[in-house]
Design an enzyme around this catalytic site. Structure first.
Site, PDB file in Angstrom:
ATOM      1  N   GLU A  53       0.799  -1.222   0.000  1.00  4.12           N
ATOM      2  CA  GLU A  53       0.000   0.000   0.000  1.00  4.12           C
ATOM      3  C   GLU A  53       0.837   1.279   0.000  1.00  4.12           C
ATOM      4  O   GLU A  53       0.427   2.304   0.553  1.00  4.12           O
ATOM      5  CB  GLU A  53      -0.976  -0.005   1.193  1.00  4.12           C
ATOM      6  CG  GLU A  53      -2.020  -1.101   1.055  1.00  4.12           C
ATOM      7  CD  GLU A  53      -2.940  -1.221   2.249  1.00  4.12           C
ATOM      8  OE1 GLU A  53      -2.747  -0.482   3.242  1.00  4.12           O
ATOM      9  OE2 GLU A  53      -3.844  -2.080   2.219  1.00  4.12           O
ATOM     10  N   GLU A  71      -5.482  -7.952  -1.198  1.00  8.60           N
ATOM     11  CA  GLU A  71      -5.826  -7.847   0.226  1.00  8.60           C
ATOM     12  C   GLU A  71      -7.245  -7.341   0.302  1.00  8.60           C
ATOM     13  O   GLU A  71      -7.609  -6.357  -0.332  1.00  8.60           O
ATOM     14  CB  GLU A  71      -4.887  -6.908   0.980  1.00  8.60           C
ATOM     15  CG  GLU A  71      -5.234  -6.845   2.478  1.00  8.60           C
ATOM     16  CD  GLU A  71      -4.325  -5.919   3.251  1.00  8.60           C
ATOM     17  OE1 GLU A  71      -3.104  -5.932   2.994  1.00  8.60           O
ATOM     18  OE2 GLU A  71      -4.828  -5.162   4.120  1.00  8.60           O
TER      19      GLU A  71
END
Length: 567
Positions: free
Chosen positions: A82, A157
């Site tokens: 991320e 995810e």
């Protein structure tokens, strides 16, 4: 690999977890994704891409070590969780993998949004380097640029939702609709098992819960059974059929095949309010009871019978039923009709291997022991870290202190000496929390040993109120001693709110015993058994964990940790 010359492939619990997973399913796919990097990778900067060869070598050595020391084949590797991707680094990583013979290890990029697809469309070398585009929490949607690459699209995810029955509904909906809406062929749950203190961030955001190692209590939550609706009847390598979609009255269905005649159909009818995930926001939609007729064609038209597995959420009675086998479904001319209620999940399959596993009754839940001791006297520890301690910044490992002539041969040592390249906000201090978040009145004691001559400092603490990405702003009662012969008592980890301070006579390379007692709004401290300060007024907090830690990223040792708390 805390340091550049430190190739250690036995730290942490992940090796053990992967091997245990392989025991249960030898065909399970192993994927690695760096969330942070050791500080030496960034050469002093909080950035891993300035020296792409070094970062790639670090990652590839870890993959090689997994095979060499644990016989684990890592099949995919990501870039940086991320955070920004770097096209040059991805190409260097691909080249480094290929050079050492890891041509079969696929790169997933970039574990954030879909934006890397734009770069891949205009950079053929980048496009060639990436095997799968992975996005996090995509809300079941992909983008046209990602589809244009013709790469595998993954929700690499997802979920991260409190694992009550609404969490189970979230998981049921996205497992199907990530493909129906976004053509994503993999959905990866974060996290697998909620095994961390429940008052840390993301409480119970796992497929099941096992957060009390001291009692052994665990709960097999609904997401486990929802997972089984797909994973017991398909395998990596199966293909989704194009004939998938939404049901007329809401809900969705997918169909998968192994290409050898087997067929699995998964149907979900989760209503909106019973399937909300933690992110992103979920727009309104309607689901009502319905009859749905399915027609099998082509090579599947000759199927006469399908095994049936069903889960029924019941949010009114709270008496849900999960993963129950029903009478096989007969097919007539390749067709069958189901009566579908709201908030159900069905699997219909040619696979006859499904089973609802059993497990022993969980031990009863219990609070963390109010009298607790750890001497760290473990000659061959099964893990590098001590039980029950939860490192929030830094790493606290078992250590054999060969130079100690006395009772401190086996200790716990903080070993990170340089701030990592971080994923989330951390603290300037290292800290490991332990115990019961509801503790108010308690005594914490520990022997401490500083290894930095001038700037060294260590602490013990009580009523610590924050961890995870909020640890920088943690408050509590922190009793510090420093190698320059001073002490300090603060109301915060950052050391800004000082409750008491003075001379302690403490020095590096000598053992000192600290004891901290907090009762009501007052705190007192002992050094080597003698009062050093007393009746400091605690401004805040009312309760929290006990903790140990260091003033900076520095070597320091801890021994004979103990807590006596009141409930």
């Amino acid at each position: 690999m805390h340091y550049e010359n430190d190739e250690n492939y036995f730290r942490g619990y992940e090796w053990w977890l992967m091997k245990e997973a392989k025991k249960r399913n030898p065909n399970i796919t192993l994927i690695s994704l760096p969330w942070a990097f050791p500080g030496w990778v960034g050469h002093g900067k909080n950035w891993p891409y300035d020296f792409p060869d070094i970062t790639a070598a670090y990652v590839v050595n870890w993959i090689l070590g997994a095979k060499q020391y644990h016989d684990l084949d890592i099949q995919y590797v990501g870039i940086w969780n991320e955070r920004n991707y770097d096209s040059k680094y991805i190409k260097v990583l691909r080249n480094t993998l290929d050079k050492v013979g890891l041509t079969g290890v696929g790169i997933i990029a970039a574990d954030g949004d879909w934006s890397i697809a734009n770069s891949m469309l205009v950079d053929p070398y980048l496009n060639e380097s990436v095997e799968a585009i992975g996005a996090h929490y995509p809300g079941t949607s992909s983008v046209k640029e990602a589809l244009k690459t013709q790469k595998k699209l993954w929700s690499s995810e997802d979920y991260s939702t409190f694992n009550d029955e609404v969490g189970g509904g979230c998981w049921a909906r996205i497992l199907n609709q990530n493909y129906v809406n976004g053509l994503m062929t993999a959905t990866i749950s974060w996290n697998l098992v909620a095994s961390y203190y429940k008052d840390l961030p993301f409480s119970r955001d796992g497929l099941m819960t096992a957060e009390e190692p001291w009692s052994g209590s665990y709960v097999v939550e609904s997401p486990i059974w929802i997972t089984a609706h797909t994973t017991q009847f398909t395998q990596p390598g199966w293909s989704y059929l194009h004939t998938v979609g939404h049901l007329a009255q809401g809900g969705s269905y997918v169909a998968l095949t192994d290409g050898k005649g087997n067929l699995t159909v998964v149907i979900e009818t989760m209503t909106r309010d019973h399937s909300v995930c933690i992110r992103p926001p979920l727009p309104p939609f309607n689901v009502t009871s319905q009859n749905a007729t399915f027609h099998l064609q082509g090579s599947f038209a000759s199927i006469k019978e399908l095994q049936v597995w069903r889960s029924q959420f019941n949010f009114k009675t709270k008496k849900s039923s999960f993963f129950e086998t029903l009478t096989p479904q007969k097919l007539f001319d390749g067709s069958f009709t189901l009566e579908l209620a709201e908030d159900e999940v069905y699997t219909l399959t040619t696979m006859t291997t499904g089973q609802k596993g059993s497990y022993p009754d969980s031990p009863p839940s219990a609070r963390f022991p109010k009298v607790y001791k750890d001497h760290f006297n473990v000659r061959n520890p099964p893990f590098s870290e001590a039980p029950d301690f939860a490192d929030q910044t830094g790493v606290f490992e078992y250590y054999i202190n060969m130079t100690d002539p006395g009772p401190h041969v086996f200790t716990l040592r903080q070993v990170v000496t340089e701030r990592p390249v971080t994923w989330a906000a951390d603290a300037d201090q290292t800290i490991s929390v332990i115990g019961d978040y509801q503790w108010e009145n308690l005594t914490v004691s520990c022997d401490v040993f500083m290894e930095s001559m001038k700037a060294g400092g260590v602490f013990i603490a009580a009523r610590v109120d924050k961890g995870g990405q909020s640890v920088r702003s943690a408050k509590g009662v922190f009793f510090w001693v420093f190698a320059d012969g001073t002490y300090k008592v603060t109301n915060d980890l950052a050391g800004q709110t000082v409750l008491a301070e003075g001379l302690s006579g403490t020095r590096a390379y000598g053992w000192h015993t600290l004891s901290l007692t907090v009762e009501g709004q007052y705190a007192s401290g002992l050094l080597n058994g003698y009062p050093l300060w007393k009746n400091a007024v605690v401004l805040t907090t009312k309760n929290g964990w006990a903790a140990i830690g260091t003033h900076s990223f520095e070597l320091a040792q801890f021994d004979n940790f103990a807590v006596v708390a009141e409930y």
